[in-house]
Design an enzyme around this catalytic site. Structure first.
Site, PDB file in Angstrom:
ATOM      1  CB  SER A 263      -0.976   0.000   1.181  1.00 14.17           C
ATOM      2  OG  SER A 263      -1.934  -1.005   0.979  1.00 14.17           O
TER       3      SER A 263
ATOM      4  CE  LYS B  39      -8.281  -6.257   5.438  1.00 12.29           C
ATOM      5  NZ  LYS B  39      -8.584  -6.872   4.154  1.00 12.29           N
TER       6      LYS B  39
ATOM      7  N   GLY C 229     -13.724 -20.153  -0.492  1.00 16.25           N
ATOM      8  CA  GLY C 229     -13.254 -19.461   0.706  1.00 16.25           C
ATOM      9  C   GLY C 229     -14.416 -18.814   1.428  1.00 16.25           C
TER      10      GLY C 229
ATOM     11  CG  ASP D  25     -10.768  -5.798   1.077  1.00 19.28           C
ATOM     12  OD1 ASP D  25      -9.868  -5.119   0.531  1.00 19.28           O
ATOM     13  OD2 ASP D  25     -10.633  -6.304   2.212  1.00 19.28           O
TER      14      ASP D  25
HETATM   15  P1  NAP Z   1      -8.712 -15.349   6.062  1.00 19.58           P
HETATM   16  O1  NAP Z   1      -9.822 -14.516   6.590  1.00 19.58           O
HETATM   17  O2  NAP Z   1      -7.692 -15.901   6.984  1.00 19.58           O
HETATM   18  O3  NAP Z   1      -9.398 -16.586   5.265  1.00 19.58           O
HETATM   19  C1  NAP Z   1      -8.617 -17.613   4.712  1.00 19.58           C
HETATM   20  C2  NAP Z   1      -9.486 -18.526   3.830  1.00 19.58           C
HETATM   21  O4  NAP Z   1      -8.603 -19.463   3.188  1.00 19.58           O
HETATM   22  C3  NAP Z   1     -10.513 -19.355   4.606  1.00 19.58           C
HETATM   23  O5  NAP Z   1     -11.642 -19.554   3.792  1.00 19.58           O
HETATM   24  C4  NAP Z   1      -9.757 -20.683   4.835  1.00 19.58           C
HETATM   25  O6  NAP Z   1     -10.599 -21.794   4.998  1.00 19.58           O
HETATM   26  C5  NAP Z   1      -9.020 -20.800   3.506  1.00 19.58           C
HETATM   27  N1  NAP Z   1      -7.832 -21.650   3.580  1.00 19.58           N
HETATM   28  C6  NAP Z   1      -6.643 -21.355   4.173  1.00 19.58           C
HETATM   29  N2  NAP Z   1      -5.773 -22.385   4.022  1.00 19.58           N
HETATM   30  C7  NAP Z   1      -6.452 -23.350   3.334  1.00 19.58           C
HETATM   31  C8  NAP Z   1      -6.094 -24.644   2.862  1.00 19.58           C
HETATM   32  N3  NAP Z   1      -4.880 -25.163   3.053  1.00 19.58           N
HETATM   33  N4  NAP Z   1      -7.026 -25.348   2.165  1.00 19.58           N
HETATM   34  C9  NAP Z   1      -8.252 -24.829   1.936  1.00 19.58           C
HETATM   35  N5  NAP Z   1      -8.645 -23.611   2.348  1.00 19.58           N
HETATM   36  C10 NAP Z   1      -7.753 -22.875   3.042  1.00 19.58           C
HETATM   37  O7  NAP Z   1      -7.879 -14.570   4.955  1.00 19.58           O
HETATM   38  P2  NAP Z   1      -8.391 -13.372   3.991  1.00 19.58           P
HETATM   39  O8  NAP Z   1      -8.157 -12.083   4.657  1.00 19.58           O
HETATM   40  O9  NAP Z   1      -9.764 -13.716   3.493  1.00 19.58           O
HETATM   41  O10 NAP Z   1      -7.317 -13.478   2.797  1.00 19.58           O
HETATM   42  C11 NAP Z   1      -7.409 -14.521   1.838  1.00 19.58           C
HETATM   43  C12 NAP Z   1      -6.518 -14.158   0.649  1.00 19.58           C
HETATM   44  O11 NAP Z   1      -7.039 -12.993   0.021  1.00 19.58           O
HETATM   45  C13 NAP Z   1      -5.072 -13.829   1.014  1.00 19.58           C
HETATM   46  O12 NAP Z   1      -4.233 -14.395   0.022  1.00 19.58           O
HETATM   47  C14 NAP Z   1      -5.018 -12.308   0.912  1.00 19.58           C
HETATM   48  O13 NAP Z   1      -3.723 -11.817   0.594  1.00 19.58           O
HETATM   49  C15 NAP Z   1      -5.977 -12.085  -0.244  1.00 19.58           C
HETATM   50  N6  NAP Z   1      -6.547 -10.744  -0.315  1.00 19.58           N
HETATM   51  C16 NAP Z   1      -6.359 -10.064  -1.462  1.00 19.58           C
HETATM   52  C17 NAP Z   1      -6.864  -8.798  -1.594  1.00 19.58           C
HETATM   53  C18 NAP Z   1      -6.640  -8.046  -2.870  1.00 19.58           C
HETATM   54  O14 NAP Z   1      -6.892  -6.837  -2.881  1.00 19.58           O
HETATM   55  N7  NAP Z   1      -6.225  -8.677  -3.945  1.00 19.58           N
HETATM   56  C19 NAP Z   1      -7.602  -8.207  -0.539  1.00 19.58           C
HETATM   57  C20 NAP Z   1      -7.799  -8.950   0.634  1.00 19.58           C
HETATM   58  C21 NAP Z   1      -7.256 -10.234   0.737  1.00 19.58           C
HETATM   59  P3  NAP Z   1     -11.179 -22.200   6.479  1.00 19.58           P
HETATM   60  O15 NAP Z   1     -12.266 -21.208   6.783  1.00 19.58           O
HETATM   61  O16 NAP Z   1     -11.686 -23.585   6.310  1.00 19.58           O
HETATM   62  O17 NAP Z   1     -10.014 -22.084   7.428  1.00 19.58           O
END
Ligand code: NAP
Length: 267
Positions: free
Chosen positions: A16, A65, A123, A99
């Protein structure tokens, strides 16, 4: 000079500052943007301190967040999603979540319309919640598949979609018009493949929110003839909406995208 910042922990790898400083420069604003390491237990003090010091605005990232929701006046989107990624100080301490709109705008920029589309979100974490809520508001037909199926079903209930476990991907992926990976799987080399490559089909849109590398999911989807999209433009547009909230100005998205891709190429 107005100061803006992103709070998180860890925060060293945040893109950022590069993106928002490039935006300020392109707009000719006297402003700067820094990353600050803030623990959840000190978040309230940090937000109040930033307001007292006249900060222009804040972004929040992992793991702050959700904690921030109690410390701000959230708008409707932040309240429903249960997470805040942008704070503005103009009139009290207001919380927003950009987001989901960032993800939608990224899809639209590639000419992909949302309304009426069959969308599968893999997810049910923070990113998935924002995207599911936003796309449902835009009248997509949303299905959610998650490792923990109960979380998928909970989220589906909130946004008016259907929730599944990952074992259903063999049925769900082929019939989706847009497939979105909103898990963190793919961020690291050697991560497992959540979707068997034979499930993708030609002309399908496959969007991965992961932005730090080209994921196996996107490589498999491209090989099958799908249209693919990485997470960089979602990152740009969530930042563009934050900048608009703070300044009222339209963000220079090209300059922001260049700054992010340059920063990523150095890592
Ligand atoms: P989070 O709240 O921790 O959620 C993680 C998700 O991934 C959950 O659904 C979890 O499933 C799943 N997961 C993790 N490890 C797994 C595995 N080995 N097998 C299957 N499912 C798995 O994280 P978040 O904040 O949503 O972020 C998720 C991704 O989005 C990250 O890579 C982040 O960098 C990206 N992101 C990108 C942007 C962008 O602007 N491009 C913005 C925000 C986030 P369970 O619920 O079963 O644990």
């Amino acid at each position: 000079m107005k100061v803006y910042g992103v709070f998180g922990d860890p925060i060293e790898h945040s893109l950022s500052p590069a993106m928002q400083n490039a935006a300020f420069e392109a707009l000719g604003l006297e402003a700067c943007y820094h990353a600050f390491r803030v623990k959840p237990s000190r978040l309230k003090e940090a937000i109040i301190g930033a307001k007292a010091m006249g900060f222009g605005g804040l972004n929040l990232t992992i793991p702050l967040k959700e904690t921030a929701l109690q410390m701000v006046q959230p708008d409707r989107t932040a309240k429903v999603i249960g997470a805040v990624n942008t704070i503005a100080f103009e009139d009290g301490i207001k919380g927003y979540n950009t987001d989901g709109i960032g993800a939608q705008k990224a899809l639209e920029r590639y000419g992909i319309q949302i309304r009426g589309k069959e969308v599968l979100i893999i997810g049910a974490g923070g990113a998935a919640k924002s995207i599911a809520y936003q796309l449902s508001q835009s009248e997509a037909r949303v299905s959610i598949a998650n490792r923990n199926p109960e979380k998928a079903k909970d989220l589906a209930r909130k946004v008016g979609g259907k929730g599944f476990g990952l074992q259903d991907l063999g049925t769900l992926v082929p019939k989706a018009e847009i497939v979105i990976n909103a898990t963190s799987v793919g961020m690291k080399e050697g991560d497992p493949r959540l979707v068997d490559k034979t499930f993708f089909r030609k002309k399908q849109v496959v969007f991965d929110v992961v932005y730090n590398r080209e994921t196996e999911l996107l490589k498999d989807a491209a090989f099958a003839g799908a249209k693919t999209l990485d997470g960089v433009m979602m990152l740009v547009y969530q930042g563009a909406y934050a900048l608009k909230i703070w300044t009222g100005l339209d963000a220079p998205v090209e300059a922001m995208e260049i700054a992010i891709r340059e920063e990523l190429s150095k890592r």
